[in-house]
Design a protein around this motif. Structure first.
Motif, PDB file in Angstrom:
ATOM      1  N   ALA A 193       0.849  -1.200   0.000  1.00 43.28           N
ATOM      2  CA  ALA A 193       0.000   0.000   0.000  1.00 43.28           C
ATOM      3  C   ALA A 193       0.881   1.245   0.000  1.00 43.28           C
ATOM      4  CB  ALA A 193      -0.911  -0.010   1.224  1.00 43.28           C
ATOM      5  N   ILE A 194       0.665   2.115  -0.978  1.00 39.07           N
ATOM      6  CA  ILE A 194       1.599   3.227  -1.177  1.00 39.07           C
ATOM      7  C   ILE A 194       1.147   4.485  -0.444  1.00 39.07           C
ATOM      8  CG2 ILE A 194       2.321   2.326  -3.414  1.00 39.07           C
ATOM      9  CD1 ILE A 194       0.588   4.483  -4.736  1.00 39.07           C
ATOM     10  N   ARG A 195       2.143   5.315  -0.126  1.00 38.46           N
ATOM     11  CA  ARG A 195       1.869   6.649   0.406  1.00 38.46           C
ATOM     12  C   ARG A 195       1.608   7.610  -0.756  1.00 38.46           C
ATOM     13  NH1 ARG A 195       6.444   8.444   2.050  1.00 38.46           N
ATOM     14  NH2 ARG A 195       5.590  10.193   3.250  1.00 38.46           N
ATOM     15  N   GLY A 196       2.322   7.386  -1.886  1.00 35.44           N
ATOM     16  CA  GLY A 196       2.050   8.170  -3.084  1.00 35.44           C
ATOM     17  C   GLY A 196       3.142   9.110  -3.515  1.00 35.44           C
ATOM     18  N   LYS A 197       4.378   8.895  -3.050  1.00 35.63           N
ATOM     19  CA  LYS A 197       5.471   9.757  -3.501  1.00 35.63           C
ATOM     20  C   LYS A 197       5.940   9.293  -4.881  1.00 35.63           C
ATOM     21  CE  LYS A 197      10.083  11.459  -2.222  1.00 35.63           C
ATOM     22  NZ  LYS A 197      11.166  11.410  -1.228  1.00 35.63           N
ATOM     23  N   ASN A 241      -6.897  14.092  -0.585  1.00 34.26           N
ATOM     24  CA  ASN A 241      -5.992  13.187   0.140  1.00 34.26           C
ATOM     25  C   ASN A 241      -5.367  12.112  -0.744  1.00 34.26           C
ATOM     26  OD1 ASN A 241      -6.276  14.486   2.608  1.00 34.26           O
ATOM     27  ND2 ASN A 241      -8.040  13.230   3.208  1.00 34.26           N
ATOM     28  N   ARG A 242      -5.277  12.371  -2.032  1.00 33.14           N
ATOM     29  CA  ARG A 242      -4.602  11.426  -2.933  1.00 33.14           C
ATOM     30  C   ARG A 242      -3.490  12.170  -3.666  1.00 33.14           C
ATOM     31  NH1 ARG A 242      -8.793   7.309  -3.865  1.00 33.14           N
ATOM     32  NH2 ARG A 242     -10.831   8.282  -3.500  1.00 33.14           N
ATOM     33  N   VAL A 260     -13.534   5.261 -11.146  1.00 30.62           N
ATOM     34  CA  VAL A 260     -12.324   5.512 -10.366  1.00 30.62           C
ATOM     35  C   VAL A 260     -12.678   5.704  -8.889  1.00 30.62           C
ATOM     36  CG1 VAL A 260     -10.331   7.029 -10.044  1.00 30.62           C
ATOM     37  CG2 VAL A 260     -11.118   6.491 -12.354  1.00 30.62           C
ATOM     38  N   PHE A 261     -13.804   6.373  -8.619  1.00 31.98           N
ATOM     39  CA  PHE A 261     -14.289   6.462  -7.234  1.00 31.98           C
ATOM     40  C   PHE A 261     -14.494   5.062  -6.659  1.00 31.98           C
ATOM     41  CE2 PHE A 261     -15.645  11.002  -7.563  1.00 31.98           C
ATOM     42  CZ  PHE A 261     -15.198  11.414  -6.308  1.00 31.98           C
ATOM     43  N   LEU A 262     -15.049   4.161  -7.476  1.00 35.72           N
ATOM     44  CA  LEU A 262     -15.314   2.798  -7.020  1.00 35.72           C
ATOM     45  C   LEU A 262     -14.005   2.053  -6.766  1.00 35.72           C
ATOM     46  CD1 LEU A 262     -17.813   1.053  -6.490  1.00 35.72           C
ATOM     47  CD2 LEU A 262     -17.579   0.145  -8.805  1.00 35.72           C
ATOM     48  N   LYS A 263     -12.997   2.332  -7.571  1.00 34.35           N
ATOM     49  CA  LYS A 263     -11.689   1.688  -7.391  1.00 34.35           C
ATOM     50  C   LYS A 263     -10.996   2.201  -6.132  1.00 34.35           C
ATOM     51  CE  LYS A 263      -7.362   0.751  -9.902  1.00 34.35           C
ATOM     52  NZ  LYS A 263      -6.619   0.936 -11.161  1.00 34.35           N
ATOM     53  N   ASP A 264     -11.186   3.486  -5.837  1.00 35.24           N
ATOM     54  CA  ASP A 264     -10.639   4.129  -4.637  1.00 35.24           C
ATOM     55  C   ASP A 264      -9.125   3.949  -4.521  1.00 35.24           C
ATOM     56  OD1 ASP A 264     -10.708   5.609  -2.308  1.00 35.24           O
ATOM     57  OD2 ASP A 264     -11.088   3.864  -1.035  1.00 35.24           O
ATOM     58  N   PRO A 265      -8.347   4.397  -5.535  1.00 36.05           N
ATOM     59  CA  PRO A 265      -6.890   4.219  -5.521  1.00 36.05           C
ATOM     60  C   PRO A 265      -6.196   5.332  -4.739  1.00 36.05           C
ATOM     61  CG  PRO A 265      -7.523   5.288  -7.536  1.00 36.05           C
ATOM     62  CD  PRO A 265      -8.797   5.069  -6.764  1.00 36.05           C
ATOM     63  N   PRO A 266      -5.009   5.071  -4.239  1.00 34.96           N
ATOM     64  CA  PRO A 266      -4.273   6.109  -3.510  1.00 34.96           C
ATOM     65  C   PRO A 266      -3.606   7.142  -4.434  1.00 34.96           C
ATOM     66  CG  PRO A 266      -3.046   4.064  -3.496  1.00 34.96           C
ATOM     67  CD  PRO A 266      -4.366   3.752  -4.124  1.00 34.96           C
ATOM     68  N   MET A 267      -3.533   6.819  -5.742  1.00 41.67           N
ATOM     69  CA  MET A 267      -2.899   7.745  -6.680  1.00 41.67           C
ATOM     70  C   MET A 267      -3.837   7.977  -7.844  1.00 41.67           C
ATOM     71  SD  MET A 267       0.729   7.462  -8.737  1.00 41.67           S
ATOM     72  CE  MET A 267       1.578   7.108  -7.203  1.00 41.67           C
TER      73      MET A 267
END
Length: 581
Positions: free
Chosen positions: A338-342, A529-530, A494-501
């Motif tokens: 699970a990524i933080r997103g850097k 917050n993404r 994409v909302f349904l996927k709910d990805p961190p990036m």
């Protein structure tokens, strides 16, 4: 050809025992009628020609033989025929199913470069037409050819037991037949392959024109397009005629040989009967066996034509299977946690062709977790290329892209893409229901989750106004919906996927102001917050970004916030002023 057959047989191997069973059943089926000429000999020589039996005894023997033969045809032959046909079709269709499954899985792994360089109609033609043509190899090459060969051998053995010299005369035409087949059908494979390619070109042309029929109509290009289609279709006709001419020559020669051969047998057998060295029954049986012998030979000629087409199609199918993967996981690639997103671009360079002009050159920038970064600049500068490299649609040719400090080439591609949501300028929807298109973001989502995603994307209201709500079919590429509606469905999944990036590639550039406002609202909600990377056309929509990256000719010219870049009065300042006029 041998290598193609060897590779194709890998798909056949799981069904070998069923093919053997089908051939054995087929031999029984074809062997039964071979008794008829021998029965004719018995009736003529042993029953009708008998000097010792009375008429009543002859009649009794005749009905015994005919009754026994009829029982075989009515009791044994029908189930034999049924199971031969059933197993032959079952096996061949299962093999084609496996090949298409394999091809579709292969297509999923090919890079975007393949799809930009290959017409969709060409791919479809190979998966549908060419795979179907290879069915002949299974039906004919692996089954019917052996049945015909077995029929010929059984007939020859029976004929040898009746008269050896007459059998030899019957077989005199065989060497000429074999030479003719080899001579004609060698070139036929090349002509068949060219014909198949021309047909694929017609299909590709039609696929593109049907998809773009609105452009043709808007520019009144119907007459021009008709001429262009005449040209493409005419080239296919030329190849088809070349193929037909050579095929006709082959059949003319080979069928002449198989038609002349019986004359030799009739002449020699008649001479023997006249001179008393051969019975009339044997002569009639031999003439009947000639048909049983040369019918399989004619079928083998037809088989040669069908197999030639099959081999050409087999080459095209296997050629597609050999298309190399450009983006592959390393043997030791690990799942991405699970990524933080850097996101880091570390001296990244990229060119679409191996020796081509670089599209990106020494690209260096960092996007921190939760930040929104906007890529701006003139068209063709490399912005869309940058966002295509992050999910590894292509691999960099220099430097590295890192997610949370991990080179994306060291992690499993699926686990990377699972954590990235993309909304593109061209919203691709499939000819399915609204619900199914949204659920592409998460195939296991509940109805409540689908509705919640649609509401978050400002799509629920217009969906409920559709004729069948979430069950409404959207048509091919979403043709029944407006551009804004299609885009909101893309955002909903994409909302349904709910990805961190999140990656937004000019997601609002082609929309009217009302649709853009609704979508900007949903995108702002989605980006909260993404880590978000935006390719922007209208600079007014990205002034809130934490970081703006100005890309020009594959290089990073400026970076900073909107205020910083406006104060700098450089490239970004000039672009913004132009759009503000």
């Amino acid at each position: 050809m041998g290598e193609s057959i060897r590779r194709y047989l890998k798909f056949v191997k799981p069904y070998n025992w069923m093919i053997v069973l089908t051939v054995v059943i087929g031999i029984v089926k074809f062997a039964i009628p071979l008794f008829i000429p021998f029965l004719i000999k018995i009736v003529i020589d042993s029953i009708i020609g008998s000097d010792t039996m009375t008429a009543a005894e002859q009649t009794k023997q005749l009905f015994y033989w005919l009754g026994g033969t009829a029982l075989v045809f009515f009791i044994i032959r029908p189930p034999v025929e049924y199971y031969r046909q059933y197993y032959a079709q079952y096996v061949s269709n299962k093999i084609l199913y496996d090949i298409r499954q394999n091809l579709y899985g292969h297509l999923q792994k090919l890079s975007l470069r393949f799809y930009t360089e290959t017409r969709a109609g060409e791919v479809i033609s190979r998966i549908i037409n060419d795979v179907e043509q290879t069915k002949n190899f299974v039906m004919i090459g692996l089954m019917n050819v052996w049945l015909d060969v077995a029929t010929i051998l059984i007939a020859i053995v029976i004929m040898l037991t009746m008269d050896i010299p007459l059998t030899i005369v019957t077989l005199l035409a065989f060497p000429f037949y074999a030479y003719s087949v080899k001579h004609f059908f060698g070139k036929l494979r090349t002509l068949t392959r060219e014909r198949s390619q021309s047909l694929a070109n017609v299909q590709s042309y039609l696929h593109e024109r049907v998809a773009g029929v609105s452009v043709i109509k808007s520019f009144s290009l119907e007459d021009t397009e008709q001429k262009r289609f005449d040209d493409v279709n005419g080239k296919f006709l030329d190849k088809a005629i070349q193929h037909t001419k050579w095929n006709a020559k082959a059949f003319a020669v080979v069928n002449t040989i198989t038609d002349v051969a019986p004359l030799l047998v009739i002449g020699y057998a008649g001479y023997q009967v006249i001179n008393g060295s051969l019975s009339v029954g044997t002569m009639v049986a031999f003439i009947a066996y000639i048909e049983r012998l040369y019918s399989p030979l004619r079928r083998l000629v037809n088989a040669s034509t069908s197999l030639t087409q099959s081999f050409a199609s087999m080459d095209r199918v296997l050629e597609l299977m050999e298309e190399p993967y450009e983006v592959t996981d390393k043997p030791d690639a690990r799942p991405l946690p699970a990524i933080r997103g850097k996101v880091e671009f570390d001296h990244v360079g990229f060119a679409y062709e191996e020796e081509g002009i670089p599209v990106l050159d020494d690209m260096n920038f960092t996007v921190e977790p939760g930040q929104t970064a906007a890529l701006v600049g003139m068209s063709g500068g490399g912005k869309s290329t940058i966002v295509s490299l992050i999910p590894r649609f292509y691999d960099v040719t220099a430097g590295a892209i890192k997610i949370d400090g991990i080179d994306i080439r060291d992690i499993q591609t699926k686990s990377l893409r699972d954590q990235i949501g993309m909304v593109l300028q061209d919203s691709i929807l499939f000819s399915d229901s609204v619900r199914s298109n949204i659920m592409m973001g998460n195939p296991d989502a509940t109805e409540e989750e689908v509705i919640a995603a649609a509401k978050a994307a400002n799509a629920h209201e217009f969906i409920m106004e559709l004729p069948e709500g979430y069950d409404t079919e959207v048509g091919e590429r979403g043709v029944k919906l407006s551009g804004g509606q299609k885009q909101r469905l893309s955002i909903a999944r994409v909302f349904l996927k709910d990805p961190p990036m999140l990656i937004l590639d000019e997601a609002t550039s082609a929309l009217d102001l009302e649709s853009e406002a609704l979508i900007q609202e949903s995108l702002s909600r989605l980006a909260h917050n993404r880590t978000t990377i935006i390719v922007a056309h209208r600079l007014s929509t990205i002034t809130h970004a934490d970081k703006i990256l100005v890309i020009s000719h594959g290089e990073l010219k400026e970076q900073g916030t909107h205020a910083e870049l406006m104060n700098k009065q450089g490239t970004y300042y000039d672009l913004f002023k132009v759009q503000s006029v």
